[in-house]
Write a protein that holds these residues in place. Structure first.
Motif, PDB file in Angstrom:
ATOM      1  N   ALA A  20     -15.053  -4.009  -7.393  1.00 55.74           N
ATOM      2  CA  ALA A  20     -15.114  -5.274  -7.967  1.00 55.74           C
ATOM      3  C   ALA A  20     -13.310  -5.706  -8.326  1.00 55.74           C
ATOM      4  N   VAL A  21     -12.899  -4.718  -8.755  1.00 54.91           N
ATOM      5  CA  VAL A  21     -11.517  -4.950  -9.323  1.00 54.91           C
ATOM      6  C   VAL A  21     -10.585  -5.437  -8.046  1.00 54.91           C
ATOM      7  N   ALA A  22     -10.713  -4.568  -7.068  1.00 54.55           N
ATOM      8  CA  ALA A  22      -9.909  -4.569  -5.806  1.00 54.55           C
ATOM      9  C   ALA A  22     -10.174  -5.858  -5.175  1.00 54.55           C
ATOM     10  N   TYR A  23     -11.607  -6.151  -5.284  1.00 52.38           N
ATOM     11  CA  TYR A  23     -11.778  -7.465  -4.219  1.00 52.38           C
ATOM     12  C   TYR A  23     -11.201  -8.704  -4.851  1.00 52.38           C
ATOM     13  N   ARG A  24     -11.231  -8.801  -6.136  1.00 57.56           N
ATOM     14  CA  ARG A  24     -10.637  -9.810  -6.986  1.00 57.56           C
ATOM     15  C   ARG A  24      -9.196  -9.969  -6.758  1.00 57.56           C
ATOM     16  N   MET A  25      -8.648  -8.529  -6.543  1.00 59.85           N
ATOM     17  CA  MET A  25      -7.072  -8.569  -6.539  1.00 59.85           C
ATOM     18  C   MET A  25      -6.651  -8.859  -5.106  1.00 59.85           C
ATOM     19  N   LEU A  26      -7.603  -8.607  -4.205  1.00 66.68           N
ATOM     20  CA  LEU A  26      -7.010  -8.698  -2.776  1.00 66.68           C
ATOM     21  C   LEU A  26      -7.721  -9.643  -1.979  1.00 66.68           C
ATOM     22  N   GLY A  63      -5.266  -0.963  -9.637  1.00 70.07           N
ATOM     23  CA  GLY A  63      -4.263  -2.210  -9.974  1.00 70.07           C
ATOM     24  C   GLY A  63      -3.197  -1.887  -9.158  1.00 70.07           C
ATOM     25  N   ARG A  64      -2.393  -0.853  -9.488  1.00 72.38           N
ATOM     26  CA  ARG A  64      -1.142  -0.337  -8.973  1.00 72.38           C
ATOM     27  C   ARG A  64      -1.103  -0.478  -7.420  1.00 72.38           C
ATOM     28  N   VAL A  65      -2.291   0.128  -6.679  1.00 76.41           N
ATOM     29  CA  VAL A  65      -2.424   0.106  -5.395  1.00 76.41           C
ATOM     30  C   VAL A  65      -2.457  -1.209  -4.763  1.00 76.41           C
ATOM     31  N   CYS A  66      -3.327  -2.144  -5.438  1.00 83.40           N
ATOM     32  CA  CYS A  66      -3.372  -3.504  -5.051  1.00 83.40           C
ATOM     33  C   CYS A  66      -2.228  -4.173  -5.236  1.00 83.40           C
ATOM     34  N   LEU A  67      -1.402  -3.858  -6.199  1.00 79.69           N
ATOM     35  CA  LEU A  67      -0.110  -4.430  -6.485  1.00 79.69           C
ATOM     36  C   LEU A  67       0.648  -4.291  -5.141  1.00 79.69           C
ATOM     37  N   ASP A  68       0.798  -3.055  -4.997  1.00 83.93           N
ATOM     38  CA  ASP A  68       1.665  -2.736  -3.827  1.00 83.93           C
ATOM     39  C   ASP A  68       1.111  -3.489  -2.383  1.00 83.93           C
ATOM     40  N   LEU A  70      -0.476  -6.248  -2.106  1.00 82.52           N
ATOM     41  CA  LEU A  70      -0.065  -7.691  -2.268  1.00 82.52           C
ATOM     42  C   LEU A  70       1.293  -7.749  -1.876  1.00 82.52           C
ATOM     43  N   ARG A  71       2.202  -6.971  -2.621  1.00 89.78           N
ATOM     44  CA  ARG A  71       3.543  -7.275  -2.376  1.00 89.78           C
ATOM     45  C   ARG A  71       3.970  -6.916  -0.734  1.00 89.78           C
ATOM     46  N   SER A  72       3.293  -5.831  -0.189  1.00 92.17           N
ATOM     47  CA  SER A  72       3.506  -5.574   1.259  1.00 92.17           C
ATOM     48  C   SER A  72       3.049  -6.646   2.265  1.00 92.17           C
ATOM     49  N   ARG A  73       2.071  -7.305   1.641  1.00 92.65           N
ATOM     50  CA  ARG A  73       1.283  -8.611   2.432  1.00 92.65           C
ATOM     51  C   ARG A  73       2.397  -9.600   2.343  1.00 92.65           C
ATOM     52  N   ALA A  74       2.969 -10.002   1.189  1.00 91.14           N
ATOM     53  CA  ALA A  74       3.791 -11.007   0.869  1.00 91.14           C
ATOM     54  C   ALA A  74       5.285 -10.664   1.826  1.00 91.14           C
ATOM     55  N   ALA A  75       5.434  -9.480   2.034  1.00 89.12           N
ATOM     56  CA  ALA A  75       6.807  -9.319   2.747  1.00 89.12           C
ATOM     57  C   ALA A  75       6.658  -9.401   4.148  1.00 89.12           C
ATOM     58  N   ARG A  76       5.574  -9.265   4.663  1.00 87.08           N
ATOM     59  CA  ARG A  76       5.107  -9.231   6.026  1.00 87.08           C
ATOM     60  C   ARG A  76       4.977 -10.832   6.534  1.00 87.08           C
TER      61      ARG A  76
END
Length: 294
Positions: A20-26, A63-68, A70-76
């Motif tokens: 649930a945490v990861a779905y809201r993050m990603l 949270g830390r995994v999802c943050l990474d 998201l940042r990778s997604r933004a960089a692509r």
């Protein structure tokens, strides 16, 4: 029971929460599952004997995994693609209700409108808001994840909260009343009744559509523009099946037996204030629509 089996059982007890945490993050079911799996690998490699609150520890790891991610997604992303709308994965249920496996994903009224706003946040803002406002993680635990002080993490969440409250209105709680509005909208679209459509729409209604990389969607604002588009689109759907989309009244439109679109409505004070339309063929083909079978 050996140590690995014991650890696995403890992790499984928290898997639903972590997903649930990861779905809201990603905003992606498959990526959320990947993030949870990565959290298991990190747990397996870590010495957690001194960890008193394993649920909290795992939440911040996810949270830390999802943050990474998201940042990778933004960089692509490339600038030309930034203009197109990317909708989160919808969670589709039958009209009779959400099944138990989906309940945790949709707790806290995580409608598609909220997830769309979360998609617009910077990764660190999204993490601070999701962990603190949706899962009550203290800022002291969020701060190391985003590499900020607790006060700075609080500011991140505050900025995100203002964006969310301004752009994701709370839907009417009565699903049956939502369904009446959606059914009236579909009937008016099929009949080409422009005035009836406008009456059902908030004057500032926003429609976001995601057709994928090869069929870019976009954003339409205003009741008149949305009503005209609804009349045009109605001619392509052979069947519009009622569904719950992220726990709210929605529609799955099909043509020649295949899904044409998934529509998620946000209805506030009896009017449609936003509509999210997923019509990306590749993503539609991956959806499990068996929940709509009679």
């Amino acid at each position: 029971m050996d140590e690995n089996e014991f650890l696995a059982r403890r992790f499984e007890a928290h898997r639903t929460h972590l997903r649930a945490v990861a779905y809201r993050m990603l905003g992606s079911v498959s990526e959320a599952d990947d993030a949870v799996q990565e959290a298991w690998f990190k747990l397996h490699r870590s010495d957690t004997r001194e960890v008193e609150n394993l649920a909290g520890w795992l939440t911040t790891v996810v949270g830390r995994v999802c943050l990474d991610m998201l940042r990778s997604r933004a960089a692509r992303r490339e600038d030309p693609l930034e203009e197109r709308v990317r909708l989160p994965d919808p969670i589709i249920s039958g009209v009779d209700g959400v099944d138990p496996e989906q309940e945790a994903l949709l707790a806290d009224s995580v409608g598609l409108a909220l997830l769309v706003v979360l998609e617009s946040l910077a990764p660190a803002e999204r993490l601070a808001f999701v962990l603190h406002d949706l899962f009550a993680v203290p800022f002291e635990e969020i701060a190391p994840v985003v590499g900020r002080t607790p006060a700075a993490a609080r500011q991140l969440a505050s900025r995100a909260r203002r964006r969310v409250h301004g752009a994701a209105p709370a839907p009417d709680p009565d699903i049956s009343k939502q369904r009446e509005v959606v059914d009236a909208f579909l009937a008016a679209a099929r009949d080409g009744d422009f005035d009836a459509l406008v009456a059902l729409l908030d004057p500032d209604v926003v429609v976001r559509s995601d057709g994928g990389a090869l069929r870019p969607g976009g954003l339409v604002r205003g009741a008149a523009a949305v009503a005209g588009g609804a009349i045009f689109a109605a001619q392509f759907a052979e069947v519009s099946r009622p569904a719950l989309v992220n726990g709210a009244a929605g529609v799955v439109a099909t043509a020649e037996g295949r899904p044409l679109s998934v529509m998620a409505f946000t209805i506030t004070n009896g009017r449609i204030v936003s509509l999210a339309i997923l019509n990306d063929p590749e993503r539609l083909d991956r959806l499990d629509l068996t929940v709509l079978d009679d």
